[in-house]
Design an enzyme around this catalytic site. Structure first.
Site, PDB file in Angstrom:
ATOM      1  N   CYS A 128      57.331  56.671  50.662  1.00 43.67           N
ATOM      2  CA  CYS A 128      56.249  56.392  49.915  1.00 43.67           C
ATOM      3  C   CYS A 128      55.570  54.931  50.197  1.00 43.67           C
ATOM      4  O   CYS A 128      55.144  54.728  51.347  1.00 43.67           O
ATOM      5  CB  CYS A 128      56.462  56.503  48.351  1.00 43.67           C
ATOM      6  SG  CYS A 128      54.854  56.851  47.554  1.00 43.67           S
ATOM      7  N   LYS A 139      64.831  52.636  50.204  1.00 45.37           N
ATOM      8  CA  LYS A 139      63.157  52.268  50.095  1.00 45.37           C
ATOM      9  C   LYS A 139      63.261  50.694  50.122  1.00 45.37           C
ATOM     10  O   LYS A 139      63.678  50.138  49.420  1.00 45.37           O
ATOM     11  CB  LYS A 139      62.600  52.737  49.011  1.00 45.37           C
ATOM     12  CG  LYS A 139      60.975  52.502  48.959  1.00 45.37           C
ATOM     13  CD  LYS A 139      60.517  53.337  47.512  1.00 45.37           C
ATOM     14  CE  LYS A 139      58.827  53.441  47.369  1.00 45.37           C
ATOM     15  NZ  LYS A 139      58.579  54.012  46.445  1.00 45.37           N
ATOM     16  N   GLU A 169      59.355  62.847  46.923  1.00 45.86           N
ATOM     17  CA  GLU A 169      59.970  61.597  46.246  1.00 45.86           C
ATOM     18  C   GLU A 169      60.545  61.846  45.097  1.00 45.86           C
ATOM     19  O   GLU A 169      59.773  62.227  43.903  1.00 45.86           O
ATOM     20  CB  GLU A 169      59.087  60.481  46.213  1.00 45.86           C
ATOM     21  CG  GLU A 169      59.696  59.174  45.994  1.00 45.86           C
ATOM     22  CD  GLU A 169      59.031  58.015  45.945  1.00 45.86           C
ATOM     23  OE1 GLU A 169      57.793  58.206  46.049  1.00 45.86           O
ATOM     24  OE2 GLU A 169      59.339  57.084  46.122  1.00 45.86           O
TER      25      GLU A 169
END
Lengths: 263, 263
Positions: free
Chosen positions: A118, A76, A3
């Protein structure tokens, strides 16, 4: 890729200075990876701090597929905000528009990639929505690590929980899962040397598991590595025939998953 | 208690004869456990083949709480049907009526119990719905085991997947999880001795994990055991403060969890 690989993990502090790292897509980073993907004829999942417009920035994965260039992006959806991970300051959550944005797999020459990022990895909902949309692999660019002030027991528990929850997405959905995490220590303030202990020890341990959650390849916690595994995507179907969870979901009884809390 | 503990695991075959094992609630088994719970002043989670009426039978957990007798029941929501586990023949799935039946915790003197049964354990939706309704512990009466014809590698993978997916419910929801499984070999046809290998080797391994998925107690795979763990339910809150997944669920983007498939 891990990331936000183009920079240090700047979210350890809230500072308007850091918005300078944001860039558009297409932009310099995606151009560079597009060139590399074309040159090597491979699929690359890059992770970019995206500037969408003045005041709207995303934590975005961009997928480059050989000569085809950019074949999709994923912004995200779940944004964390915890000590040392001040992401809500930087990142607007990804939009939800069924069939267009949100939990939508990206079609590539190596399969339909369910890319999540994540913090998304802790949410079974995200994995499920990707698999229900036809994802054949889940991939998690990640930046997670230890606080050195935690005990070793606590550190072990956290790493084990991280592996366990992602392996469970493979099991519950009958598909392979891969996570690529940062490794090494990053001080909270890269410019200062006053407090050498304040920062994140990223725990590496990037891995690939098969559709029963079985570990196929795994990096160490403290060294950069290339993790290689061979996946036979036809196994997804044989595993799902043996363990037919998707057959038996009680969709008539799941309505309250759309509530924050049921009370 | 383990799943359907009053009898052998009769679902290895479809036979109308086996409906004779069904009984009402209250009924002989629940009366017996109610008496025991009162005598010992404990909470017992029993697992009963329930006759609701002629033609409607459930796989039901009944909770007995000291002097209070029956304080709640849970009827298995996800019903499997696989070779050696012909449960769809015997068990009507549990009803869904918000606040009344379905994924509803049962309030007892030792906490709010989110009771789910066996096949339910593979569905993150069930665990989530229980925790969103205030469950403080998840409990899974279970009957799962190996087919002796599978290789040892495959058997290891299956047991590991079973542990992993349930530990992940603890992690994703910040609460302890316990599973109580049958152990020992049961032939497919208890009355016959013709085929000694046809049957299920129940894999035991009953366990209790804490709210980070950490294993607190675990039985062996091949012996009956009493598994004891001490739980401090106040840890649920501190763990959820450190790992605030419930804060960040994207309930605006989860609507398609109510679909069988998104295509």
């Amino acid at each position: 890729m891990q990331e936000l690989h183009a920079t240090h993990y700047f979210c350890q502090r809230e500072s308007a200075e850091n918005f300078k790292y944001a860039e558009p897509i297409p932009g310099p980073s995606s151009d560079q990876f597009a060139q590399l993907a074309a040159e090597l004829d491979i699929v690359i999942v890059a992770s970019i701090f995206e500037r969408r417009t003045a005041g709207i920035y995303h934590n975005t994965a961009v997928v480059l597929d050989g000569q085809r260039g950019i074949v999709g992006t994923y912004r995200k959806m779940h944004i964390p905000d915890d000590p040392d991970y001040y992401e809500k300051y930087y990142f607007t959550p990804g939009d939800y528009a069924p069939g267009q944005s949100g939990f939508e797999p990206i079609h590539t020459s190596v399969g339909k990639l369910g890319i999540l990022i994540c913090w998304d990895q802790w949410f079974p909902e995200a994995a499920r929505l990707m698999s229900l949309a036809g994802a054949e692999i889940l991939l998690y660019p990640t930046a997670i690590g230890w606080d050195k002030q935690d005990t070793e027991t606590e550190q072990t528990k956290q790493l084990d929980a991280w592996l366990t929850v992602q392996r469970s997405h493979a099991i519950a959905n009958g598909l392979p899962v891969a996570a690529c995490n940062r490794t090494g220590f990053e001080p909270a303030e890269p410019q200062s040397s006053t407090d050498k202990n304040s920062g994140i020890q990223f725990w590496g341990t990037s891995f690939v598991v098969g559709p029963q959650g079985e570990i196929l390849a795994q990096a160490s916690s403290n060294e950069a590595a290339v993790v290689i595994a061979e996946l036979d995507l036809s196994q997804n179907e044989s595993v799902r025939q043996a363990w037919p969870y998707l057959r038996d979901r009680r969709i008539d009884a799941y309505a309250e998953l759309l509530k924050r809390y049921r009370k």
